[in-house]
Design a protein around this motif. Sequence first.
Motif, PDB file in Angstrom:
ATOM      1  N   VAL A  64      -3.163   7.941  65.525  1.00 52.93           N
ATOM      2  CA  VAL A  64      -2.240   8.848  66.176  1.00 52.93           C
ATOM      3  C   VAL A  64      -0.806   8.621  65.703  1.00 52.93           C
ATOM      4  O   VAL A  64       0.050   9.499  65.845  1.00 52.93           O
ATOM      5  N   GLU A  65      -0.520   7.466  65.106  1.00 55.32           N
ATOM      6  CA  GLU A  65       0.815   7.209  64.553  1.00 55.32           C
ATOM      7  C   GLU A  65       1.191   8.198  63.451  1.00 55.32           C
ATOM      8  O   GLU A  65       2.376   8.381  63.145  1.00 55.32           O
ATOM      9  N   LEU A  66       0.183   8.844  62.847  1.00 55.21           N
ATOM     10  CA  LEU A  66       0.449   9.775  61.755  1.00 55.21           C
ATOM     11  C   LEU A  66       0.733  11.196  62.239  1.00 55.21           C
ATOM     12  O   LEU A  66       0.921  12.094  61.428  1.00 55.21           O
ATOM     13  N   VAL A  67       0.759  11.389  63.543  1.00 58.08           N
ATOM     14  CA  VAL A  67       1.160  12.690  64.090  1.00 58.08           C
ATOM     15  C   VAL A  67       2.679  12.791  64.042  1.00 58.08           C
ATOM     16  O   VAL A  67       3.394  11.950  64.577  1.00 58.08           O
ATOM     17  N   LEU A  68       3.172  13.842  63.403  1.00 59.01           N
ATOM     18  CA  LEU A  68       4.606  14.087  63.344  1.00 59.01           C
ATOM     19  C   LEU A  68       5.076  14.888  64.550  1.00 59.01           C
ATOM     20  O   LEU A  68       6.137  14.631  65.111  1.00 59.01           O
ATOM     21  N   ARG A  69       4.278  15.872  64.938  1.00 58.45           N
ATOM     22  CA  ARG A  69       4.656  16.702  66.093  1.00 58.45           C
ATOM     23  C   ARG A  69       3.439  17.478  66.577  1.00 58.45           C
ATOM     24  O   ARG A  69       2.630  17.960  65.781  1.00 58.45           O
ATOM     25  N   ALA A  70       3.334  17.605  67.897  1.00 58.72           N
ATOM     26  CA  ALA A  70       2.327  18.470  68.518  1.00 58.72           C
ATOM     27  C   ALA A  70       3.068  19.468  69.396  1.00 58.72           C
ATOM     28  O   ALA A  70       3.934  19.088  70.182  1.00 58.72           O
ATOM     29  N   SER A  71       2.758  20.751  69.228  1.00 56.29           N
ATOM     30  CA  SER A  71       3.499  21.771  69.974  1.00 56.29           C
ATOM     31  C   SER A  71       2.575  22.923  70.375  1.00 56.29           C
ATOM     32  O   SER A  71       1.458  23.059  69.873  1.00 56.29           O
ATOM     33  N   LEU A  72       3.108  23.749  71.284  1.00 56.42           N
ATOM     34  CA  LEU A  72       2.352  24.871  71.827  1.00 56.42           C
ATOM     35  C   LEU A  72       3.070  26.176  71.491  1.00 56.42           C
ATOM     36  O   LEU A  72       4.271  26.292  71.670  1.00 56.42           O
ATOM     37  N   VAL A  73       2.329  27.169  70.976  1.00 56.56           N
ATOM     38  CA  VAL A  73       2.899  28.480  70.640  1.00 56.56           C
ATOM     39  C   VAL A  73       2.082  29.557  71.347  1.00 56.56           C
ATOM     40  O   VAL A  73       0.850  29.581  71.250  1.00 56.56           O
ATOM     41  N   ASN A  74       2.755  30.434  72.053  1.00 59.50           N
ATOM     42  CA  ASN A  74       2.062  31.526  72.746  1.00 59.50           C
ATOM     43  C   ASN A  74       1.788  32.680  71.794  1.00 59.50           C
ATOM     44  O   ASN A  74       2.672  33.124  71.058  1.00 59.50           O
ATOM     45  N   THR A  75       0.550  33.166  71.786  1.00 65.24           N
ATOM     46  CA  THR A  75       0.182  34.374  71.041  1.00 65.24           C
ATOM     47  C   THR A  75      -0.336  35.408  72.035  1.00 65.24           C
ATOM     48  O   THR A  75      -0.378  35.170  73.238  1.00 65.24           O
ATOM     49  N   ASN A  76      -0.774  36.555  71.533  1.00 68.13           N
ATOM     50  CA  ASN A  76      -1.205  37.629  72.429  1.00 68.13           C
ATOM     51  C   ASN A  76      -2.454  37.263  73.221  1.00 68.13           C
ATOM     52  O   ASN A  76      -2.535  37.484  74.435  1.00 68.13           O
ATOM     53  N   ASN A  77      -3.436  36.737  72.539  1.00 69.61           N
ATOM     54  CA  ASN A  77      -4.717  36.518  73.190  1.00 69.61           C
ATOM     55  C   ASN A  77      -5.056  35.049  73.420  1.00 69.61           C
ATOM     56  O   ASN A  77      -6.077  34.747  74.035  1.00 69.61           O
ATOM     57  N   SER A  78      -4.265  34.158  72.871  1.00 67.45           N
ATOM     58  CA  SER A  78      -4.602  32.747  73.008  1.00 67.45           C
ATOM     59  C   SER A  78      -3.349  31.888  72.849  1.00 67.45           C
ATOM     60  O   SER A  78      -2.283  32.389  72.498  1.00 67.45           O
ATOM     61  N   ILE A  79      -3.523  30.608  73.128  1.00 70.28           N
ATOM     62  CA  ILE A  79      -2.472  29.611  72.931  1.00 70.28           C
ATOM     63  C   ILE A  79      -2.746  28.913  71.597  1.00 70.28           C
ATOM     64  O   ILE A  79      -3.884  28.521  71.318  1.00 70.28           O
ATOM     65  N   LEU A  80      -1.718  28.763  70.787  1.00 69.55           N
ATOM     66  CA  LEU A  80      -1.874  28.103  69.497  1.00 69.55           C
ATOM     67  C   LEU A  80      -1.331  26.678  69.594  1.00 69.55           C
ATOM     68  O   LEU A  80      -0.139  26.471  69.821  1.00 69.55           O
ATOM     69  N   VAL A  81      -2.214  25.710  69.474  1.00 61.70           N
ATOM     70  CA  VAL A  81      -1.815  24.299  69.429  1.00 61.70           C
ATOM     71  C   VAL A  81      -1.580  23.934  67.975  1.00 61.70           C
ATOM     72  O   VAL A  81      -2.497  24.019  67.147  1.00 61.70           O
ATOM     73  N   GLN A  82      -0.353  23.557  67.665  1.00 64.41           N
ATOM     74  CA  GLN A  82      -0.003  23.206  66.285  1.00 64.41           C
ATOM     75  C   GLN A  82       0.202  21.696  66.157  1.00 64.41           C
ATOM     76  O   GLN A  82       0.967  21.102  66.904  1.00 64.41           O
ATOM     77  N   LEU A  83      -0.485  21.120  65.198  1.00 63.57           N
ATOM     78  CA  LEU A  83      -0.348  19.702  64.895  1.00 63.57           C
ATOM     79  C   LEU A  83       0.240  19.547  63.496  1.00 63.57           C
ATOM     80  O   LEU A  83      -0.290  20.102  62.525  1.00 63.57           O
ATOM     81  N   LYS A  84       1.334  18.829  63.390  1.00 62.56           N
ATOM     82  CA  LYS A  84       1.907  18.459  62.100  1.00 62.56           C
ATOM     83  C   LYS A  84       1.603  16.979  61.894  1.00 62.56           C
ATOM     84  O   LYS A  84       2.017  16.135  62.694  1.00 62.56           O
ATOM     85  N   VAL A  85       0.888  16.666  60.829  1.00 63.24           N
ATOM     86  CA  VAL A  85       0.430  15.288  60.628  1.00 63.24           C
ATOM     87  C   VAL A  85       0.625  14.870  59.172  1.00 63.24           C
ATOM     88  O   VAL A  85       0.815  15.702  58.275  1.00 63.24           O
ATOM     89  N   LEU A  86       0.559  13.567  58.974  1.00 68.90           N
ATOM     90  CA  LEU A  86       0.422  12.995  57.639  1.00 68.90           C
ATOM     91  C   LEU A  86      -1.032  12.590  57.481  1.00 68.90           C
ATOM     92  O   LEU A  86      -1.597  11.930  58.357  1.00 68.90           O
TER      93      LEU A  86
END
Length: 560
Positions: free
Chosen positions: A37-59
């Motif tokens: 989990v140390e290689l996770v740069l950022r985890a964020s949530l983005v709202n779309t029309n029909n669903s929630i988009l979970v975005q993971l930026k990792v190394l």
Amino acid sequence: MSGVVLEGYLNEKLVKAFVEDAQLVVRAEQELVHLPVELVLRASLVNTNNSILVQLKVLAPTPSDRSCSSCLPTPNSKRKHILTREQWQNRDCDPHVAHLTHTSISIHVPNKNQAEASAWIDQVQKLAYPNESRQRILVIGNPASGQGRGKEVLQKQVIPIFQSAGCTLKVHQTQKRFDAFRLAQDARTQDYDVLVCVGGDGTMHEVVNGLASREDVAEAIALPLVPVPCGSGNGMYVSLHGASNFNVSLACLSALKGTTHAQELCAVTQDAALFPNDGAFACQGQASNGRKYVQYYSFLSQAIGLMADVDLGTEKFRFIGDLRFSLGYIMGAMRNKRCEIDIQVVLGEYGSTDRGRMRQRALSDVPSTISKGGRAASARKLRYGSVLEPINMTEEPLELTRMSAQDNGNSASRSWRRVNESVSTLYAGKMPYVARSLMAFPYASPADGAIDILLQTQTSSFFQKIGSLIDGEEGNHVLRPGMHYFKVEALRVTPKKLARQRYLSIDGESMPYGAFQVEVSRLSMVLLSLDDEVWRAPILQPPAASKHETTQDPNRPQGH
């Protein structure tokens, strides 16, 4: 599984994402992602029309990286990014960690599961950043470093990684010598959490001196520094992260999540008359005799003789990388030129000629009791004066071929002593590595109040010198005949004649060839590394974990 399990869709396939034993796992029909989990740069949530988009930026290891094939169970496996916790813990030498790249993973979650997704992201972020993250990044990059590789590293790796982590970036690229010095001198350091230097040790040398020359030096020098390796030697990076490879991703990760460590600086003084054109980067001072001197700072090394000739006399061969140092050393050993210098040292409280004592102190990580920081006037004050001051010499020289109780420093031994040796090279420094292939100062310690000195005699044979080169990679060259290794609080070197084609190398940078004096400064810089403990040279690692403890040093304490 532990914590919250997230279910969603990745490329129209149902996936489960969870954290187990501090490993991030995103699993579809077969594992797609398995990372510490140390290689996770950022985890964020983005709202779309029909669903929630979970975005993971990792190394993560690149999917096409053949070195990761040992992680794959079958040739037809659909696994993409796999790195175990064991591999991460052995990152200094594990080849799988050498090829990390920034990548993005997007998981679609139904709107009804928004609360679940939000809780999962909070869990990941807390594990990824257990301490306060650094988001305000100042980058000073040398695009010409590494035969022009610096520009590509900056644009294709450094900037994208920090952007993926959601950082606020200010990026400067240097065009000529002293640009990095001026940028550091003028920076609003209070606006940043960390200063990242993309280049070699020369770029870091200018940045350190830029910070140390400011009126608010005590506050400016406290800004954490991170080296991103692009130069030829990269001694600071190797000392912090190991000699196995130059890993840009790990350097950037240390800027975001690293632990702070104090590293003593060395104050260097030279006659101002030697600096007709470029002395503006140094602090000015006046000796008791009215003559002016310049004062600047060194974090890595000071060299004169063969090692300086190797470092600076091989500049035209930079295109062959580290190999130029080895070839230059062999040629210099064949010529066997004597370095005509006078050497005076002060052992002081922290100096010693006893390798066993030096090693034991480095192992114990006892911090220096010398006070650090303070206002500009006290922070830059010299304990032993400048190179232009007369010195109080004792009649007894420092005998390097034998030890005595007087050669183990004490608070009363502040007198200068002469070193009577026929010298091929003198190398002094504060960090273990000066390049991947040379652990010059194996018992260096970041805050022991002393400068490590490596002195090679001119009378040692060619084969003894070559043996020292071979043993230098693991630090065992200090045991070789004709090699003296000791610690001092202050050093003065005076060339007997100003010979042509001789060099003075400070942190790998060319300085005017002439008398110079070095002492441990009251100033310390702040470095970041991914290890919680103070860094140690590999030769100082516990015996079970190190291959470097095989050589029998008669001065090395038993049981270590």
